[in-house]
Scaffold this active site. Structure first.
Site, PDB file in Angstrom:
ATOM      1  N   GLY A  45      43.815  43.884  34.436  1.00 20.64           N
ATOM      2  CA  GLY A  45      44.930  44.538  34.327  1.00 20.64           C
ATOM      3  C   GLY A  45      45.463  44.736  35.872  1.00 20.64           C
ATOM      4  O   GLY A  45      44.576  45.241  36.705  1.00 20.64           O
ATOM      5  N   ALA A  46      46.532  44.449  36.218  1.00 21.98           N
ATOM      6  CA  ALA A  46      47.062  44.415  37.542  1.00 21.98           C
ATOM      7  C   ALA A  46      46.754  45.599  38.377  1.00 21.98           C
ATOM      8  O   ALA A  46      46.153  45.846  39.405  1.00 21.98           O
ATOM      9  CB  ALA A  46      48.644  43.887  37.880  1.00 21.98           C
ATOM     10  N   ARG A  87      40.399  37.743  42.457  1.00 17.36           N
ATOM     11  CA  ARG A  87      41.365  36.931  41.448  1.00 17.36           C
ATOM     12  C   ARG A  87      42.778  36.831  42.123  1.00 17.36           C
ATOM     13  O   ARG A  87      43.149  37.566  42.885  1.00 17.36           O
ATOM     14  CB  ARG A  87      41.576  38.036  40.155  1.00 17.36           C
ATOM     15  CG  ARG A  87      40.545  37.983  39.265  1.00 17.36           C
ATOM     16  CD  ARG A  87      40.996  38.723  37.998  1.00 17.36           C
ATOM     17  NE  ARG A  87      41.548  37.976  37.083  1.00 17.36           N
ATOM     18  CZ  ARG A  87      42.215  38.447  35.857  1.00 17.36           C
ATOM     19  NH1 ARG A  87      42.207  39.788  35.629  1.00 17.36           N
ATOM     20  NH2 ARG A  87      42.772  37.488  35.116  1.00 17.36           N
ATOM     21  N   GLN A 194      42.817  40.260  24.866  1.00 23.53           N
ATOM     22  CA  GLN A 194      43.193  41.857  25.325  1.00 23.53           C
ATOM     23  C   GLN A 194      44.156  42.737  24.375  1.00 23.53           C
ATOM     24  O   GLN A 194      44.085  43.777  24.336  1.00 23.53           O
ATOM     25  CB  GLN A 194      44.000  41.634  26.732  1.00 23.53           C
ATOM     26  CG  GLN A 194      43.166  41.173  27.877  1.00 23.53           C
ATOM     27  CD  GLN A 194      43.155  39.706  28.067  1.00 23.53           C
ATOM     28  OE1 GLN A 194      43.470  38.895  27.002  1.00 23.53           O
ATOM     29  NE2 GLN A 194      43.291  39.234  29.336  1.00 23.53           N
ATOM     30  N   ASP A 235      52.267  40.594  36.431  1.00 23.65           N
ATOM     31  CA  ASP A 235      51.139  40.654  37.637  1.00 23.65           C
ATOM     32  C   ASP A 235      51.595  40.369  39.038  1.00 23.65           C
ATOM     33  O   ASP A 235      51.218  40.598  39.952  1.00 23.65           O
ATOM     34  CB  ASP A 235      50.137  39.467  37.322  1.00 23.65           C
ATOM     35  CG  ASP A 235      49.160  40.007  36.125  1.00 23.65           C
ATOM     36  OD1 ASP A 235      49.684  39.953  34.857  1.00 23.65           O
ATOM     37  OD2 ASP A 235      48.174  40.497  36.196  1.00 23.65           O
ATOM     38  N   ASN A 245      52.823  36.529  34.377  1.00 22.04           N
ATOM     39  CA  ASN A 245      52.161  37.665  33.587  1.00 22.04           C
ATOM     40  C   ASN A 245      51.186  36.678  32.729  1.00 22.04           C
ATOM     41  O   ASN A 245      51.123  35.691  32.838  1.00 22.04           O
ATOM     42  CB  ASN A 245      53.406  38.381  32.438  1.00 22.04           C
ATOM     43  CG  ASN A 245      52.720  39.736  31.799  1.00 22.04           C
ATOM     44  OD1 ASN A 245      51.692  40.181  32.451  1.00 22.04           O
ATOM     45  ND2 ASN A 245      52.694  39.646  30.439  1.00 22.04           N
TER      46      ASN A 245
END
Ligand code: MRU
Length: 343
Positions: A45-46, A87, A194, A235, A245
């Site tokens: 999760g960003a 990431r 998720q 994101d 995203n």
């Protein structure tokens, strides 16, 4: 409950790979472990990976054996490089690391210990601020959800994707806390699930009515008139409003437009990257094909079968109704409204 926090001179995070089956934490004592936890999605999760990386920088400072400020900054630069490479798509990660490096470079510090303490304090502030920002986004976005609505949601954007409360799921939570009655359809979000593993776990705890749906059923429900609003996270949102995203977001956006359904993304301003002009320049992470062939180690097909596994896609801004941020909701034209909202 915080997804990521400073604990016993290290970084403690919820192990998101174990949810919904068990709520366990991992305690990390080096920045390399934090980077590995971001890559293997123990934390994801960003905003959550941004906060984790900020704590990772504080940890790097704490563990450094540097005797002077210049040597400590060299060690921090190494840590920054490793954490940023963990990431590539969510800009919050680079944003948090760059922010910590700026603090190290631009603030006058008298001693090595002084800088160590300043970095830890700043990481704590980033984590605390994330929760406050999410609550503000919740307030701005809650009115989008009307009594009796069905809201379609993709991936996990809740407390687990942030330090607490969440972004798109945070808006859903705020509307529920305001007493509104509505229903949520959760895309399961292949291949890492998720939606079904994390978002459903969160809505179970909050008592918000939901059903998990296969990703492939989103169009079915929209066509039947059973979706009033789509809320997703982001994101990286770039200058013209295009945004990256979780994979699958683009097809939902196209379906929403086809079916005349409002489609919003919810993200803090730290997710907005005005240095990139359009979505085609956003780096997209491609993950190991084994996540598609054998999700969480459960083989669906023989291991030698071939797969591709892009983790994100880019939705062009023309599909977006609006962007909910902590400073209010941005509407088209986004190249103007995003600049104003970031200020
Ligand atoms: O690969 P993930 O699980 O880190 O992807 C998460 C998403 O795409 C979320 O929608 C995004 O980070 C926003 S979370 C508040």
């Amino acid at each position: 409950m915080r997804t990521v926090e400073w604990h016993n001179n290290g970084v403690r995070m919820i192990d998101q790979k174990r949810i919904p089956w068990e709520l366990t934490h991992v305690d990390l004592s080096t920045y390399q472990q934090v980077a590995a936890a971001i890559t293997d999605m123990t934390v994801r999760g960003a905003p959550a990976i941004g906060a984790a990386a900020a704590f990772g920088m504080a940890l790097a400072a704490q563990n450094s054996t540097a005797q002077n400020l210049a040597a400590l900054i060299t060690d921090l630069e190494q840590a920054a490089h490793t954490l940023k490479a963990a990431r590539p798509t969510a800009v919050n990660l680079a944003w948090a690391v760059d922010h910590m490096m700026k603090l190290a470079h631009n603030t006058p510090h008298t001693t090595v210990d002084d800088l160590r303490q300043a970095l830890l304090k700043e990481a704590q502030r980033i984590a605390d601020e994330d929760v406050a920002i999410n609550r503000r986004m919740g307030e701005h976005g809650a009115n989008l959800i009307k009594e009796g609505f069905t809201v379609l949601h993709h991936c996990n954007t809740g407390a687990l994707a942030t330090v607490d409360h969440g972004t798109a799921l945070g808006v859903i939570r705020s509307a529920f806390e305001q007493g509104r009655k509505f229903h949520v359809l959760l895309d399961e979000t292949r291949p890492r699930l998720q939606g079904s593993r994390l978002s459903a776990w969160e809505l179970e705890q909050l008592g918000i009515p939901y059903h998990i749906i296969p990703d492939t059923a989103a169009g079915y429900f929209m066509q039947k008139g059973e979706v009033d609003l789509v809320l997703v996270g982001a994101d990286r949102i770039v200058a013209n409003g295009d945004f990256a995203n979780k994979i699958g977001t683009y097809q939902i956006a196209v379906l929403a437009k086809e079916n005349d359904i409002p489609f919003y993304t919810v993200a803090p301003t730290s997710t907005i990257d005005l240095t990139i002009a359009t979505g085609k320049h956003i780096p997209i992470e491609e993950r190991d094909p084994s996540e598609v062939l054998a999700p969480y180690g459960n083989a669906l097909v023989p291991g030698h079968f071939k797969a591709r596994n892009p983790a994100f896609d880019v939705t062009p801004h023309r599909y977006l109704t609006g962007i909910v941020t902590e400073n209010g909701i941005a509407y088209p034209p986004f190249d103007e409204s995003l600049r104003a909202i970031v200020k």
